[in-house]
Motif scaffolding. Sequence first.
Motif, mmCIF file in Angstrom:
data_model
loop_
_atom_site.group_PDB
_atom_site.id
_atom_site.type_symbol
_atom_site.label_atom_id
_atom_site.label_comp_id
_atom_site.label_asym_id
_atom_site.label_seq_id
_atom_site.Cartn_x
_atom_site.Cartn_y
_atom_site.Cartn_z
ATOM 1 N N GLY A 1 0.706 -1.261 -0.043
ATOM 2 C CA GLY A 1 0.118 -0.009 -0.079
ATOM 3 C C GLY A 1 0.778 1.220 -0.016
ATOM 4 O O GLY A 1 0.250 2.493 -0.083
ATOM 5 N N MET A 2 2.074 1.280 0.125
ATOM 6 C CA MET A 2 2.920 2.357 0.393
ATOM 7 C C MET A 2 3.019 2.925 -1.343
ATOM 8 O O MET A 2 3.059 2.014 -2.267
ATOM 9 C CB MET A 2 4.415 2.152 0.563
ATOM 10 N N SER A 3 2.714 4.265 -1.398
ATOM 11 C CA SER A 3 2.831 4.708 -2.778
ATOM 12 C C SER A 3 3.386 6.494 -2.704
ATOM 13 O O SER A 3 3.686 6.691 -1.600
ATOM 14 C CB SER A 3 1.434 4.803 -3.330
ATOM 15 N N GLY A 4 3.538 6.809 -3.715
ATOM 16 C CA GLY A 4 4.242 8.147 -4.021
ATOM 17 C C GLY A 4 5.763 8.360 -3.800
ATOM 18 O O GLY A 4 6.321 6.839 -4.281
ATOM 19 N N VAL A 5 6.426 8.852 -3.272
ATOM 20 C CA VAL A 5 7.915 8.820 -3.216
ATOM 21 C C VAL A 5 8.140 8.101 -1.981
ATOM 22 O O VAL A 5 7.664 8.310 -0.944
ATOM 23 C CB VAL A 5 8.370 10.332 -3.057
ATOM 24 N N VAL A 6 9.088 7.058 -2.160
ATOM 25 C CA VAL A 6 9.379 6.140 -1.075
ATOM 26 C C VAL A 6 10.728 5.967 -0.994
ATOM 27 O O VAL A 6 11.497 5.984 -1.925
ATOM 28 C CB VAL A 6 8.481 4.663 -1.297
ATOM 29 N N LEU A 7 11.242 5.357 0.220
ATOM 30 C CA LEU A 7 12.381 4.960 0.561
ATOM 31 C C LEU A 7 12.656 3.671 1.146
ATOM 32 O O LEU A 7 11.727 3.323 1.832
ATOM 33 C CB LEU A 7 13.112 6.001 1.648
ATOM 34 N N ILE B 1 23.981 16.730 -4.920
ATOM 35 C CA ILE B 1 22.504 17.624 -5.550
ATOM 36 C C ILE B 1 21.387 16.678 -5.904
ATOM 37 O O ILE B 1 20.477 16.761 -5.429
ATOM 38 C CB ILE B 1 22.866 18.440 -6.501
ATOM 39 N N VAL B 2 21.908 15.436 -6.613
ATOM 40 C CA VAL B 2 20.701 14.491 -6.949
ATOM 41 C C VAL B 2 20.189 13.766 -5.570
ATOM 42 O O VAL B 2 18.967 13.975 -5.537
ATOM 43 C CB VAL B 2 21.595 13.190 -7.793
ATOM 44 N N ILE B 3 21.242 13.667 -5.044
ATOM 45 C CA ILE B 3 20.570 13.047 -3.528
ATOM 46 C C ILE B 3 19.526 13.737 -2.426
ATOM 47 O O ILE B 3 18.656 13.582 -2.263
ATOM 48 C CB ILE B 3 21.678 12.553 -2.924
ATOM 49 N N ARG B 4 20.165 15.175 -2.738
ATOM 50 C CA ARG B 4 19.262 16.238 -1.816
ATOM 51 C C ARG B 4 18.087 16.502 -2.541
ATOM 52 O O ARG B 4 16.892 16.410 -1.988
ATOM 53 C CB ARG B 4 20.022 17.634 -1.790
ATOM 54 N N ARG B 5 17.945 16.374 -3.908
ATOM 55 C CA ARG B 5 16.519 16.496 -4.634
ATOM 56 C C ARG B 5 15.671 15.339 -4.196
ATOM 57 O O ARG B 5 14.600 15.430 -3.865
ATOM 58 C CB ARG B 5 16.870 16.483 -6.000
ATOM 59 N N ALA B 6 16.339 14.123 -4.318
ATOM 60 C CA ALA B 6 15.481 12.885 -4.059
ATOM 61 C C ALA B 6 15.019 13.029 -2.178
ATOM 62 O O ALA B 6 13.919 12.612 -2.374
ATOM 63 C CB ALA B 6 16.256 11.943 -4.074
ATOM 64 N N ARG B 7 15.794 13.496 -1.537
ATOM 65 C CA ARG B 7 15.533 13.296 -0.286
ATOM 66 C C ARG B 7 14.338 14.434 0.060
ATOM 67 O O ARG B 7 13.479 14.608 0.706
ATOM 68 C CB ARG B 7 16.629 13.682 0.659
ATOM 69 N N ASP C 1 8.506 16.099 0.229
ATOM 70 C CA ASP C 1 7.463 17.075 -0.293
ATOM 71 C C ASP C 1 6.643 16.521 -1.317
ATOM 72 O O ASP C 1 5.734 17.010 -1.837
ATOM 73 C CB ASP C 1 8.304 18.471 -1.161
ATOM 74 N N GLY C 2 6.942 15.072 -1.977
ATOM 75 C CA GLY C 2 6.026 14.504 -2.846
ATOM 76 C C GLY C 2 6.454 14.803 -4.201
ATOM 77 O O GLY C 2 7.337 15.986 -4.536
ATOM 78 N N PHE C 3 6.051 14.406 -5.125
ATOM 79 C CA PHE C 3 6.265 14.327 -6.745
ATOM 80 C C PHE C 3 5.008 14.392 -7.350
ATOM 81 O O PHE C 3 4.988 14.385 -8.653
ATOM 82 C CB PHE C 3 7.070 13.316 -7.200
#
Length: 196
Positions: free
Chosen positions: A76-82, A128-134, A139-141
């Motif tokens: 059930g997890m959705s959206g941006v996930v780690l 920078i890539v990792i900061r954007r992903a975090r 904040d979501g996408f």
Amino acid sequence: MGNVPAGPSKPINVVLSRSEILPGDHIYTSRGAYDHHGIYIGENRVIHFQNSVEGTSFASSTHPFGPCSVCGYHSGMSGVVLTCLDCFLHAGNICRYEYGVKPGLSTFLPASPERKWCTAVSCDPPEIVIRRARDLLKDGFGTYNLLWNNCEHFAIFCKTGQYMPLQGGQVNWTLDMLQPFISFPAAVFVLGGNRN
């Protein structure tokens, strides 16, 4: 943007070992009918974007008795996930999406399989890539959409800081499938080609 220079042509769609991926890499894995994309952030963890159907079916098949004991990923997890790398891969192989690939005749032809896994666009440095992903994890996408806002668009945005809906392999695959049904001028119009 684009601080990482384009290098010489690189092998495309090569299966990697875990020791070959680096923090900030845009990785993907095949899940049968589609490829799933994410950003490897190091320490066996991946940030990725998925819809609720994918999250439910994927998690229930990998962890039928509850959440992952390593990362807590659950049905059930959705959206941006780690998640941990194992949950992201779902027993698949690791491949790296390549940036700064010098365009060649075979790389960007509609029938070329390589067109799904590379771009001529350069990317930003890993931190920078990792900061954007975090940031997007927090904040979501936006709302997931198979063609216009999917896991590949998420990973490309993390790597470049640019939202490029027509850059993704899913869009290219869809256009390739529609190609027999649309005329060349219509295809040029849809892809935003130059008429000069």
